[in-house]
Design a protein around this motif. Structure first.
Motif, PDB file in Angstrom:
ATOM      1  N   GLU A  59       0.907  -1.218  -0.045  1.00  0.00           N
ATOM      2  CA  GLU A  59       0.003  -0.025  -0.163  1.00  0.00           C
ATOM      3  C   GLU A  59       0.791   1.206  -0.047  1.00  0.00           C
ATOM      4  O   GLU A  59       0.366   2.349  -0.070  1.00  0.00           O
ATOM      5  N   GLY A  60       2.245   1.202   0.075  1.00  0.00           N
ATOM      6  CA  GLY A  60       3.040   2.365   0.241  1.00  0.00           C
ATOM      7  C   GLY A  60       3.017   3.031   1.505  1.00  0.00           C
ATOM      8  O   GLY A  60       3.263   4.233   1.546  1.00  0.00           O
ATOM      9  N   ALA A  61       2.585   2.114   2.622  1.00  0.00           N
ATOM     10  CA  ALA A  61       2.440   3.124   3.615  1.00  0.00           C
ATOM     11  C   ALA A  61       3.586   3.243   4.574  1.00  0.00           C
ATOM     12  O   ALA A  61       3.442   4.050   5.559  1.00  0.00           O
ATOM     13  N   ASN A  62       4.544   2.606   4.146  1.00  0.00           N
ATOM     14  CA  ASN A  62       6.002   3.122   5.160  1.00  0.00           C
ATOM     15  C   ASN A  62       6.765   3.943   4.291  1.00  0.00           C
ATOM     16  O   ASN A  62       6.891   4.095   3.335  1.00  0.00           O
ATOM     17  N   THR A  63       7.442   4.348   5.224  1.00  0.00           N
ATOM     18  CA  THR A  63       8.579   5.342   4.756  1.00  0.00           C
ATOM     19  C   THR A  63       9.962   4.672   5.493  1.00  0.00           C
ATOM     20  O   THR A  63      10.009   4.423   6.519  1.00  0.00           O
ATOM     21  N   GLY A  64      10.914   4.311   4.815  1.00  0.00           N
ATOM     22  CA  GLY A  64      12.112   3.444   4.938  1.00  0.00           C
ATOM     23  C   GLY A  64      11.444   2.146   5.407  1.00  0.00           C
ATOM     24  O   GLY A  64      10.573   1.666   4.627  1.00  0.00           O
ATOM     25  N   LYS A  65      12.300   1.420   6.104  1.00  0.00           N
ATOM     26  CA  LYS A  65      12.195  -0.031   6.437  1.00  0.00           C
ATOM     27  C   LYS A  65      10.747  -0.100   7.053  1.00  0.00           C
ATOM     28  O   LYS A  65      10.626   0.355   8.206  1.00  0.00           O
ATOM     29  N   LEU A  66       9.939  -1.085   6.487  1.00  0.00           N
ATOM     30  CA  LEU A  66       8.929  -1.567   7.539  1.00  0.00           C
ATOM     31  C   LEU A  66       9.084  -2.753   8.380  1.00  0.00           C
ATOM     32  O   LEU A  66       9.436  -3.898   8.042  1.00  0.00           O
ATOM     33  N   ILE A  67       8.957  -2.412   9.671  1.00  0.00           N
ATOM     34  CA  ILE A  67       9.309  -3.405  10.880  1.00  0.00           C
ATOM     35  C   ILE A  67       8.008  -3.630  11.515  1.00  0.00           C
ATOM     36  O   ILE A  67       7.141  -2.729  11.978  1.00  0.00           O
TER      37      ILE A  67
END
Length: 351
Positions: free
Chosen positions: A339-347
């Motif tokens: 969904e493109g919800a993250n900025t940088g790494k998604l943890i």
């Protein structure tokens, strides 16, 4: 911490052809409880704390994929969904790790797991930084950015570089490595909204373009006037097709990812492929683990850590999106990748 006798795991029960389904008769993953096996010599029992979410995981679960065409074995039907994590040692029968130590291991989507100690990576202290960066900037993500930019694309001081997915885990590191470590003349990012574009420019990009804007194509053409030497491709699809028309003669493309196509059952073709021929464009795919297998990983991580200490690269809370997640919701957090919800790494932080 009490030692459990039963553990919960997320199992791959239906391999998808399109977007994974989290409910219904064909749901992709199923939560199951199983008995914990006994610990053997040179093994550790670990509790997962942070899970790494990576677009590549989608390729590991695709239905009817030929295993010989993958760089790692696919996740087996009815097997635990594969993932790397930062975990804590609960019990140890290894001289390498003690109870309470943090390490990186391929635990999968499991609350607890038993790991061979020799296959785990110790988490050395990162003063002022979260241990989660061992899954991002100082993990395979950062190594992918480093090898792809420096070795595969051979980016240098006279080069103009374009990076797609520039606000993602890998792309944001590529921007910094290209601009701050390699001193590239001009770096242009591509991201999915204006806030992300501003963040990418704050990392060092000379310009970042929002591909969701209606005038994106015209803006990209203007931004690449004179054409570009290097394109670091994280997305594939239409943006790759467009970028083939923006490459200089003998331009280099580091083919890292194709997230645009991961959940499409029908893959669109490239319309501008003849550009590769007429302009002698070099396109090279790569996998960071190939370089790690050559023993280069520790040296590269040390170089990246030094670059952070010297202020050349920014690594901190802004480089990752950490989502507090109940174990029952692990797949939901993973789906945020698409969904493109993250900025940088998604943890995923298990709570």
């Amino acid at each position: 911490m009490a030692i459990p006798t039963e553990i919960r795991q997320w199992i791959l029960t239906n391999k998808p052809t399109g977007l994974p389904e989290l409910s219904g008769p064909n749901q992709t993953f199923t939560l199951k409880t199983t008995s914990l096996p006994s610990l053997k010599d040179n093994q550790v029992l670990v509790k997962s704390i942070y899970l790494s979410n990576d677009p590549a995981q989608r390729g590991w679960i695709t239905k009817d994929v030929d295993p010989e065409r993958l760089y790692v074995p696919p996740v087996e039907q009815d097997g635990v969904m594969r993932a790397r994590s930062v975990a804590e040692v609960v019990e140890s029968k290894s001289s390498k790790y003690n109870k309470g130590d943090k390490l990186v291991a391929t635990t999968g989507w499991a609350e607890y797991s038993i790991q061979d100690a020799d296959k785990c990576q110790a988490c050395a202290d990162l003063p002022g930084l979260s241990v989660t960066h061992y899954l991002g900037a100082f993990g395979l993500t950062g190594l992918t950015a480093y090898y792809g930019t420096k070795i595969i694309a051979r980016a240098g001081k006279e080069d103009t570089v374009v990076v797609s997915g520039a606000a993602g885990a890998t792309g944001s590191m590529v921007v910094q490595i290209a601009k701050k470590l390699l001193g590239c003349k001009r770096v242009v990012g591509i991201a999915g909204n204006d806030d992300k574009c501003k963040w990418v420019e704050n990392l060092g990009a000379d310009l970042c373009l929002n591909y969701k804007m209606g005038n994106f194509k015209q803006d990209l053409i203007r931004a690449t006037d004179g054409y570009v030497d290097v394109y670091f491709d994280n997305v594939g699809g239409e943006i790759l097709d467009l970028m083939l028309t923006r490459m200089k003669k003998d331009g280099r493309v580091a083919a890292c990812g194709a997230i645009t196509d991961y959940n499409r059952s029908e893959k669109p073709g490239l319309k501008n492929w003849f550009e590769v021929i007429s302009n002698r464009i070099e396109i090279k795919g790569f996998i960071a683990s190939d370089f790690v297998a050559q023993g280069k990983g520790p040296e590269t991580v040390k170089e990246l850590v030094t670059a952070v200490k010297e202020g050349k690269i920014k690594v901190g809370d802004e480089n990752e999106t950490v989502v507090d997640t109940k174990f029952e919701d692990v797949p939901k957090t993973w789906m945020l990748l698409f969904e493109g919800a993250n900025t940088g790494k998604l943890i995923t932080k298990l709570v």
